[in-house]
Design a protein around this motif. Structure first.
Motif, PDB file in Angstrom:
ATOM      1  N   ALA A  51      14.253   7.902  15.574  1.00 59.97           N
ATOM      2  CA  ALA A  51      14.811   8.681  16.684  1.00 59.97           C
ATOM      3  C   ALA A  51      14.245  10.083  16.655  1.00 59.97           C
ATOM      4  O   ALA A  51      13.972  10.636  15.584  1.00 59.97           O
ATOM      5  N   GLY A  52      14.090  10.665  17.777  1.00 64.01           N
ATOM      6  CA  GLY A  52      13.676  12.051  17.862  1.00 64.01           C
ATOM      7  C   GLY A  52      12.245  12.261  17.427  1.00 64.01           C
ATOM      8  O   GLY A  52      11.518  11.319  17.105  1.00 64.01           O
ATOM      9  N   PRO A  53      11.812  13.493  17.417  1.00 64.30           N
ATOM     10  CA  PRO A  53      10.426  13.803  17.110  1.00 64.30           C
ATOM     11  C   PRO A  53      10.158  13.677  15.617  1.00 64.30           C
ATOM     12  O   PRO A  53      11.073  13.636  14.800  1.00 64.30           O
ATOM     13  N   ARG A  54       8.908  13.630  15.243  1.00 61.68           N
ATOM     14  CA  ARG A  54       8.516  13.607  13.845  1.00 61.68           C
ATOM     15  C   ARG A  54       8.708  15.007  13.285  1.00 61.68           C
ATOM     16  O   ARG A  54       8.177  15.990  13.804  1.00 61.68           O
ATOM     17  N   ALA A  55       9.504  15.111  12.210  1.00 63.40           N
ATOM     18  CA  ALA A  55       9.833  16.428  11.682  1.00 63.40           C
ATOM     19  C   ALA A  55       8.648  17.024  10.933  1.00 63.40           C
ATOM     20  O   ALA A  55       7.919  16.309  10.244  1.00 63.40           O
ATOM     21  N   LYS A  56       8.476  18.319  11.111  1.00 61.95           N
ATOM     22  CA  LYS A  56       7.372  19.003  10.462  1.00 61.95           C
ATOM     23  C   LYS A  56       7.910  19.752   9.246  1.00 61.95           C
ATOM     24  O   LYS A  56       8.965  20.401   9.321  1.00 61.95           O
ATOM     25  N   LYS A  57       7.171  19.657   8.140  1.00 59.76           N
ATOM     26  CA  LYS A  57       7.638  20.370   6.949  1.00 59.76           C
ATOM     27  C   LYS A  57       7.234  21.829   7.028  1.00 59.76           C
ATOM     28  O   LYS A  57       6.075  22.135   7.364  1.00 59.76           O
ATOM     29  N   VAL A  58       8.176  22.726   6.776  1.00 65.51           N
ATOM     30  CA  VAL A  58       7.867  24.151   6.843  1.00 65.51           C
ATOM     31  C   VAL A  58       8.026  24.776   5.461  1.00 65.51           C
ATOM     32  O   VAL A  58       8.652  24.209   4.575  1.00 65.51           O
ATOM     33  N   GLY A  59       7.460  25.958   5.322  1.00 64.43           N
ATOM     34  CA  GLY A  59       7.473  26.646   4.040  1.00 64.43           C
ATOM     35  C   GLY A  59       8.850  27.142   3.677  1.00 64.43           C
ATOM     36  O   GLY A  59       9.746  27.219   4.529  1.00 64.43           O
ATOM     37  N   PRO A  60       9.039  27.486   2.400  1.00 61.45           N
ATOM     38  CA  PRO A  60      10.356  27.900   1.931  1.00 61.45           C
ATOM     39  C   PRO A  60      10.844  29.196   2.587  1.00 61.45           C
ATOM     40  O   PRO A  60      12.049  29.427   2.648  1.00 61.45           O
ATOM     41  N   LEU A  61       9.924  30.012   3.044  1.00 61.03           N
ATOM     42  CA  LEU A  61      10.378  31.269   3.643  1.00 61.03           C
ATOM     43  C   LEU A  61      10.483  31.161   5.160  1.00 61.03           C
ATOM     44  O   LEU A  61      10.800  32.127   5.832  1.00 61.03           O
ATOM     45  N   ASP A  62      10.202  29.974   5.690  1.00 63.03           N
ATOM     46  CA  ASP A  62      10.345  29.735   7.120  1.00 63.03           C
ATOM     47  C   ASP A  62      11.791  29.461   7.447  1.00 63.03           C
ATOM     48  O   ASP A  62      12.192  28.348   7.768  1.00 63.03           O
ATOM     49  N   ILE A  63      12.605  30.497   7.348  1.00 63.06           N
ATOM     50  CA  ILE A  63      14.029  30.262   7.560  1.00 63.06           C
ATOM     51  C   ILE A  63      14.540  31.180   8.654  1.00 63.06           C
ATOM     52  O   ILE A  63      13.909  32.174   9.007  1.00 63.06           O
ATOM     53  N   VAL A  64      15.710  30.808   9.185  1.00 61.22           N
ATOM     54  CA  VAL A  64      16.346  31.628  10.214  1.00 61.22           C
ATOM     55  C   VAL A  64      16.775  32.923   9.556  1.00 61.22           C
ATOM     56  O   VAL A  64      17.644  32.915   8.703  1.00 61.22           O
ATOM     57  N   TYR A  65      16.158  34.033   9.940  1.00 65.42           N
ATOM     58  CA  TYR A  65      16.561  35.259   9.249  1.00 65.42           C
ATOM     59  C   TYR A  65      16.733  36.377  10.256  1.00 65.42           C
ATOM     60  O   TYR A  65      16.183  37.470  10.103  1.00 65.42           O
ATOM     61  N   ALA A  66      17.467  36.084  11.318  1.00 59.75           N
ATOM     62  CA  ALA A  66      17.769  37.075  12.344  1.00 59.75           C
ATOM     63  C   ALA A  66      16.499  37.737  12.844  1.00 59.75           C
ATOM     64  O   ALA A  66      16.468  38.943  13.105  1.00 59.75           O
ATOM     65  N   GLY A  67      15.434  36.971  12.933  1.00 59.83           N
ATOM     66  CA  GLY A  67      14.204  37.495  13.490  1.00 59.83           C
ATOM     67  C   GLY A  67      13.457  38.431  12.570  1.00 59.83           C
ATOM     68  O   GLY A  67      12.431  38.987  12.933  1.00 59.83           O
ATOM     69  N   GLU A  68      13.955  38.581  11.342  1.00 62.49           N
ATOM     70  CA  GLU A  68      13.260  39.497  10.437  1.00 62.49           C
ATOM     71  C   GLU A  68      12.443  38.712   9.423  1.00 62.49           C
ATOM     72  O   GLU A  68      12.656  37.525   9.221  1.00 62.49           O
TER      73      GLU A  68
END
Lengths: 127, 304, 1049
Positions: free
Chosen positions: C955-972
């Motif tokens: 189901a859904g799109p193929r998930a892409k693996k992102v780096g450890p610092l690719d996190i939601v950080y209020a745009g910073e």
């Protein structure tokens, strides 16, 4: 039980008491050694006194024939004082002399280290 | 009942339960909004969200555990539902409760949460970790009154089997454990507030502090699976409480009514109280709820 | 056959000839001296051999007069042993002193010889005045010899010793004289008969004078001040000589004199003074900061113990040979320790840090001598103490036993405090090491080897070939320290595997409690030694000691006698102590471990003594105990095992011991050693049917107490584990907590409870071994145990991650892994027994375990990977292999718990009858309270998991693996990973909430216990003012005090 030798025994006990009191009270090392000497003398006197009975002679065989005459020897031996204490005292005196000499040697060397004869100066090791 | 048939009923049950869970959460959002003087989202907002998340075109993940986390969550919720008999005596609705007793259910409750926590932690977002720390802390705290209540019920019923506990309450409303073991009920229903994590116990996803808590990093289909798991988990818990305290149910309508009432207990409380700090929440559960639980157990021991 | 008279005559003649011989050169003096002593050894040895073979005791009549007229000497077995010991010590001491200028010049040599003459005379003579003469000879020899070499301190000590010695000899001489007057004889045997025939008026006072004189000569409290100074001030080599000669001789003299005291009012005084000395000297020793002074206190204490036993020897309650064992043990061990002190040369205890780090042989010698000193097996002191205690127990003296064991515990404190410093600081010391001559080391080595004659008794007590063989290979490995560590681990692996292979099917069966524990032990040992192929050994002797440990455990499990059990227990204790101490910071925790284990051992010993006093010999016989004896034996044993299991209240030793142990040893300590108290509880304590305590008219089952202790342990340790910042400490607390569950399970005393406990024994070994091994690998690669310096390692060490994941799931008891069955069984058992509150309490604490489980895996493997760890490698393969050896059984148990439960059920049935637990169908377990089906739950989980995984993948799109610092950080831009990883103080709010119960009351209590005893010791030892005159005064006061007490009766 010690008929007749109470005086000696009392004197001996007195000497022992004086000697040990000296050892305990006098701070001077030399006086302590003297105290031991006095006490030793007291002990020696006591031992002799314990073996002494009034009206008996010294435990010395003055007649060589007695050695072969066992019967007479048995009779005579009842009339002499106990020889064992005298023999013991001889040994004890010798030992006493040795100990006193060694003690004095100690005192000399102790004096050399501290320059004092006060016994309380030699109490560094404690607790 | 044959096994394939049972399986089919279970699948239907799962889907219905998810739907019911989504609906009920929609209702709550509406109620809360009205209390706060807002219009609020429609009651079917949950279904919209789920659908939207499923069709999103991008998805990102942070590693194997992250990938598996929603699965843990959903499997935990569905598995829990399957272990609890919804209607005792109706084979189609008894699910797989033959697998284990109340002890198994109690421990299986943690399966999903812990698994999801592992994945959330792998995301590397500090808010996730903080949320998990708070969640676990609170979870252990409400476990004490809940365990005391469960022990009291099991001891008086003479069994850890949920079916047996339900059967022991038959014969009228006054035979319900809610009334026969009021102290245990107090302890358990206070613990229930913590389980549902509405205010004042909404410290895990505390919006102003750690915006979403553990699920912060989850997106698209991951999040959709988590939502579904959460919905069915909530339903399963309500069914459990119904079985334990409200005498179970004899038909689905009764199930709906009773679970709705149980759920609204926490909504009412949540609407009125502000949020606790974490340690306040822990202390709360170790306080009066625990006292009530201990008293309930002692009463059972005295009545032997 | 050589006349025993020559044993005195030859050295005496040589002593006088030596000054003449010295003109031929120093070498001639030495040769003659050593030859004389060698002659003595040969003659005495020959006599001992003949006497042991049944030859008649030799009587020597001087001057041809029979006693009581002539002085006679005697050489029996006891005398022969002591004479041989004196000659041996003198010989080795002469070697040791050979290179010290002062002691080995002709005067020194003469005095050494004179000391031997004095001692042997004292040992052999039966004449009271002769005794006095030899006492004086020994005394003068001592006074003269101690000044050599150490001018200042030797002088002071020697003088004080001489002053009190002279007073003592005055007392002795007075006593002898009056006794002669009273009885008309000087022959000891004759006099004893005459004294007992008529206790003549006044004999009391005379005997008192003699007694006080002998107390001073024996160095007993309160007249031991100068003797302790002597140890402090004199050359240790000289003191070693004295221990082997004069000290033993004086003791034997007093032993002969006890015949005079029979029936007098002073028998009790002898007992009391002896025991007082033992306890007080040991107490004061714990505050000593100087090694040799401490040894002095220890000698005084040992003499006290020996003297204490003498009246019991006279009354026939204790065999003379028992005392003999203690004498030999003390001589060998103390002399070796004194020589070691001399070689090391450091006077301050704190100066011993890292002593002998580069001289393994001497370190082994030191450890062996200390173990022998404190009375641990297999050294002779252990057997001596055991038989002495048995005698006391049979004679009905429980209070003496209690005090004796307390004193022995104090001995543990200061001796292991000494070793603590030695083990402290693994790194070599800066100063250059003085080269050693073989003559200096000969004594230590020789006497240490001699101490091993106790092994003979060990063989008799154990009767287990496998255990002895394992231990023997262990000893060989200790000595063969040149073999590289990993190869040693391979040897250990092979040895353990061979044992397992040999015992397979006979002892190694699951259907019996011993077999189960044995399986656990051997399996654990194999896993750990396999892991050892991948990690460096923490110490060269590590694997050797490890094998000794395994051997002792095997013996303990196999033996049937109480003695064999306890011997195994104590060897297990000291060998595990050595292993704990072998890591960098292990010395302090190991010390605490040893002191608590010592206490536990003495509690167990006390319990066994109650049983032995009740006529029980074997473990099986324990069931015959009844009434008060059963209760006190049970209570003591249960308490001892609880302390060893680190139950709440006595747990403070455990976290540090676990955490600071070598990483290789912690899994074994947690998985196996912590199960041995459980074995003890199961086999020993539970064999005794503890009768109900009636209190206020209500019967009360004492197992309640054990249950709550177990419960508190489980809860308290789990809670503390949550707040640890150190991975090993966390697991340490967790281990102790898990043992709490096991104790609780046993305390239920029902088939289900025991099944639960034993199931948990196996399961805990598996998952905790797994966790400790996985953490060991991480620590090895990362170089830290702190959570805050780890994180995100899942990407670098995936295999270790899986191990930990499986381990924590099994630990937490979350279905579907094996842990759940354990929890389920325990709760069902508790409910059956009706312990409702405990059930809920345990549910609560087992949930708290989730907190630390999560913390463990999160802080190490999840979250952000530190920059420095980007290139960390997976743990070494032997470690991973060892882990997966543990994973397999966990998975098997998860699928089919019955494979373990069925044999457990059968073995529990022997004790309790069949349990309520039944299997319905193939997989559903049913108890009287509930049911569960392990396979069904596993299938359910797997089906759901696979189904959902497929859903997510499709189901859904193929998930892409992102780096450890690719996190939601209020745009910073997120800060570096070090700042993002939330690991330190992970459960701070929880800690705040629990603050009221976390005040550390238990550790505060134990700290108070330590502080108070140290304060008492500190205040008490001021009794020894250091002033010679005070010591003389004490002698007079002792006379007065004893006279007051004794004559008033």
């Amino acid at each position: 039980m010690m008929a007749g030798n109470e005086l000696y025994v009392a004197t001996a006990l007195g000497l022992i008491f004086i000697g040990l009191a000296t050892v305990t009270i006098k701070r001077n090392l030399i006086k302590m050694v003297i105290g031991f000497s006095v006490a030793d003398t007291g002990v020696n006197l006591l031992i002799v006194a314990l073996g002494w009975f009034p009206n008996r002679t010294a435990p010395i065989i003055d007649d060589p024939s007695l050695l072969s005459d066992r019967a007479t020897l048995a009779v005579r031996s009842a009339a002499i004082v106990d020889p064992v204490p005298q023999a013991l005292v001889l040994t004890a005196i010798v030992i006493g002399v040795g100990v006193t000499a060694l003690m004095l040697a100690y005192v000399i060397r102790l004096y050399a280290t501290e320059g004092s004869l006060d016994v309380s100066r030699f109490g560094r090791m404690k607790w | 009942m044959s096994f394939p048939l049972k399986l089919m009923w279970s699948v239907i049950g799962i889907l219905v339960a998810i739907a019911y869970g989504l609906l009920i959460s929609g209702i709550i959002r509406k109620v809360m909004a009205r209390i706060q003087g807002r219009i609020g989202p429609p009651v079917y907002q949950g279904f919209i969200d789920l659908g939207k998340l499923l069709v999103l075109r991008t998805a990102t993940h942070h590693g194997v555990m992250f990938y598996l986390a929603p699965i843990f969550r959903a499997a935990g919720g569905i598995g829990l539902y399957l272990l609890i008999p919804v209607v005792v005596g109706v084979p189609a609705l008894e699910n797989f409760s033959f697998t284990g007793d109340l002890l198994l259910v109690m421990y299986f409750m943690f399966f999903g949460s812990l698994g999801m926590a592992l994945g959330a932690a792998e995301s590397g977002h500090p808010h996730s970790s903080i949320g998990i720390s708070r969640g676990l802390s609170q979870m252990t705290a409400f476990e004490l009154p809940f365990a005391l209540a469960v022990v009291a019920l099991a001891a008086s019923a003479g069994s850890f089997s949920i079916s047996d506990i339900v059967m022991a309450q038959q014969g009228g409303i006054l035979h319900w454990n809610l009334f026969t073991h009021p102290l245990a009920a107090i302890a358990a229903f206070l613990a229930f507030l913590g389980m549902n994590m509405y205010a004042p116990f909404n410290i895990v996803g505390a919006p102003q502090e750690i915006p979403a808590g553990p699920p912060t990093e989850f997106n698209s289909s991951f999040l959709s699976l988590m939502m579904a798991g959460r919905s069915i988990f909530a339903v399963a818990k309500m069914v459990l409480f119904m079985d334990l305290f409200l005498g179970g149910a004899t038909n689905l309508l009764e199930v709906l009514v009773k679970t709705f009432l149980i759920y609204f207990w926490s909504v009412f409380v949540g609407a009125v109280f502000p949020r606790f700090r974490t340690e306040q929440s822990i202390r709360f559960f170790l306080g009066w709820p625990t006292v009530a639980g201990v008293a309930a157990v002692l009463l059972v021991m005295l009545n032997r | 056959m050589v006349s025993p008279m020559l044993l005195i005559a030859v050295p005496l003649a040589v002593a006088f000839l030596l000054p003449v011989i010295d003109h031929l050169g120093r070498t001639a003096t030495r040769v003659v001296h050593l030859a004389t002593l060698a002659f003595g050894i040969v003659v005495a040895g020959d006599w001992l051999y003949r006497l042991a073979g049944g030859a008649a005791t030799a009587e020597i009549l001087t001057g041809g007069w029979p006693p009581p007229f002539g002085i006679n000497l005697r050489l029996g077995t006891a005398e022969a042993v002591l004479v041989l010991l004196a000659y041996l010590t003198a010989f080795v001491a002469a070697l040791y002193l050979a290179d010290r200028e002062e002691e080995s010049n002709v005067r020194g040599t003469v005095i050494q010889t004179v000391l031997v003459v004095g001692a042997i005379g004292l040992i052999m003579t039966r004449d009271l005045f002769n005794t006095f003469v030899f006492l004086e000879i020994s005394g003068i020899g001592t006074y003269a010899l101690v000044v050599f070499g150490r001018e200042k301190s030797g002088l002071e000590a020697g003088f004080k010793y001489m002053v009190l010695g002279s007073v003592a000899s005055i007392f002795v001489l007075l006593g002898v004289a009056f006794l002669y007057k009273l009885t008309g004889t000087l022959n000891l045997d004759d006099m004893a008969g005459k004294l007992s025939q008529a206790m003549v008026a006044g004999s009391g006072l005379i005997l008192l004078l003699l007694l006080v004189g002998m107390i001073a000569e024996l160095k007993l409290f309160p007249l031991n001040g100068p003797a302790i100074d002597l140890y402090d001030g004199a050359e240790p080599g000289v003191m070693a000589l004295l221990v082997g000669t004069t000290v033993n001789a004086v003791f034997y003299t007093f032993a002969k004199m006890t015949a005079l005291y029979e029936g007098s009012q002073w028998v009790e005084a002898i007992t009391v003074v002896g025991m007082l000395t033992f306890v007080i000297a040991n107490l004061f020793a714990i505050r000593q900061k100087k090694v040799r002074r401490m040894l002095g206190y220890s000698s005084s204490a040992q003499l006290g113990l020996l003297v204490f036993l003498l009246p019991f020897v006279r009354s026939g309650e204790i065999l003379a040979s028992t005392v003999g064992l203690l004498v030999v043990n003390h001589t060998l061990a103390k002399a070796a320790l004194l020589w070691l002190a001399g070689i090391e040369g450091n006077e301050e205890l704190d100066g011993w840090r890292g002593a002998f780090a580069t001289r393994p042989l001497l370190r082994v010698g030191l450890v062996v001598a200390v173990l022998a000193m404190v009375g641990l097996p297999p050294f002779p002191g252990f057997w001596g103490k055991w038989h002495a205690l048995v005698g006391l127990a049979r004679g009905g003296h429980p209070w003496w036993i209690t005090i004796l064991l307390l004193g022995s515990l104090l001995e543990f404190v200061y001796y292991f405090g000494w070793l603590r410093r030695v083990f402290d600081g693994i790194q070599e010391r800066a100063e250059a090491l003085r080269p050693l001559k073989w003559t200096e080391v000969a004594g230590v080595v020789g006497f240490t080897v001699l101490l091993f004659f106790g092994v003979r008794m060990l063989g008799e007590a154990w009767g287990s070939v496998a255990a002895l063989a394992l231990a023997a290979v262990g000893v060989v490995l200790v000595l063969a320290s040149v073999i590289p560590g990993r190869m040693q681990a391979a040897v250990v692996l092979l040895a353990v595997a061979a044992t397992a292979w040999r015992l397979w099917g006979t002892q190694l069966v699951l259907s019996d409690f011993r077999g189960l524990i044995l399986t656990v032990v051997l399996f654990g040992a194999m896993v750990v030694s396999l892991a050892g192929l991948g990690l460096p050994a923490p110490r060269k002797s590590y694997w050797g000691v490890f094998l000794i440990l395994v051997g002792s455990i095997v013996a303990m499990i196999e033996t049937t006698s109480l003695l064999g059990f306890f011997a195994g227990w104590e060897i297990m204790t000291w060998s595990s102590y050595l292993l704990v101490s072998s890591s960098q910071k292990g010395s302090r925790p190991a010390f605490l471990y040893m002191v608590f284990s010592g206490g536990a051992g003495f509690l167990v010993l006390g319990g066994l003594m109650v049983a032995l006093g009740g006529g029980v010999q074997t473990l099986a016989g324990l069931t015959t105990l009844t009434g008060a004896a059963a209760l006190s034996a049970w209570a003591l044993l249960a308490a001892g095992f609880a302390v060893k299991a680190a139950a709440w209240g006595a747990h403070i030793w455990a976290p540090d011991a676990y955490a600071e142990s070598p990483d290789l040893f912690t899994p074994f300590l947690s998985g196996v050693i912590s199960k041995l108290p459980i074995f003890g509880l199961g086999v020993v304590a539970a064999a005794i049917a503890a009768p109900a305590i009636s209190y206020l008219g209500r019967a009360f089952d004492p197992t309640h107490i054990l249950a709550w202790v177990g419960g508190l342990t489980a809860f308290g340790m789990t809670l503390l584990a949550v707040f640890q910042e150190d991975a090993k400490r966390l697991l340490a607390y967790s281990s102790v907590g898990q043992v709490g569950y096991i104790i609780l399970g046993l305390a239920v005393m029902s088939p289900l409870g025991w099944t639960a406990a034993l199931y948990h024994v196996v399961n805990h070994l598996l998952f905790k071994g797994l966790l400790f091994l996985a953490v060991a690998g991480v620590i090895y690669r990362v170089g830290s145990r702190q959570f805050s310096s780890m994180g995100g390692l899942i990407k670098r060490m995936p295999f270790s991650f899986v191990s930990v994941l499986i381990g924590i799931i099994a630990l937490a008891g979350v279905p579907p892994l094996s842990g759940f069955a354990g929890k389920w069984l325990l709760y069902e058992a508790l409910m059956e027994r009706g312990w409702l509150l405990l059930t809920a309490f345990m549910m609560f604490s087992s949930v708290i375990a989730f907190l630390y489980c999560f913390r463990l895996i999160h802080s190490i493997f999840l979250g952000q990977l530190k920059t420095v760890h980007r290139d960390v490698r997976e743990a070494p393969w032997p470690l991973i292999t060892a882990q997966y050896l543990l994973v397999i059984p966990i998975l098997v148990l998860s699928v089919r718990p019955r494979w373990l439960l069925d044999p457990l059920q059968r073995l529990v049935a022997d004790r309790f009858g069949s349990s309520t637990l039944q299997a319905v169908g193939d997989n559903t377990l049913v108890s009287s309270f509930g049911y569960f089906n392990a396979i069904a739950i596993l299938v359910l989980v797997i089906v759901l998991f696979v189904g959902l995984l497929i859903f997510l993948l499709t189901a859904g799109p193929r998930a892409k693996k992102v780096g450890p610092l690719d996190i939601v950080y209020a745009g910073e831009v997120p800060p570096p990973p070090e700042e993002l990883h939330y690991a330190w103080a992970f459960f701070r709010p929880y800690q705040r909430a629990f603050q009221p119960v976390l005040r550390g009351a238990v550790s505060a209590f134990w700290r108070d216990v330590a502080d108070v005893s140290e304060a008492i010791a500190d205040a008490g030892r001021r009794f020894y003012t250091g002033n010679a005159q005070t010591y003389v005064l004490y002698a007079f006061l002792l006379v007065l005090a004893l006279a007051g007490i004794g004559l008033a009766r």
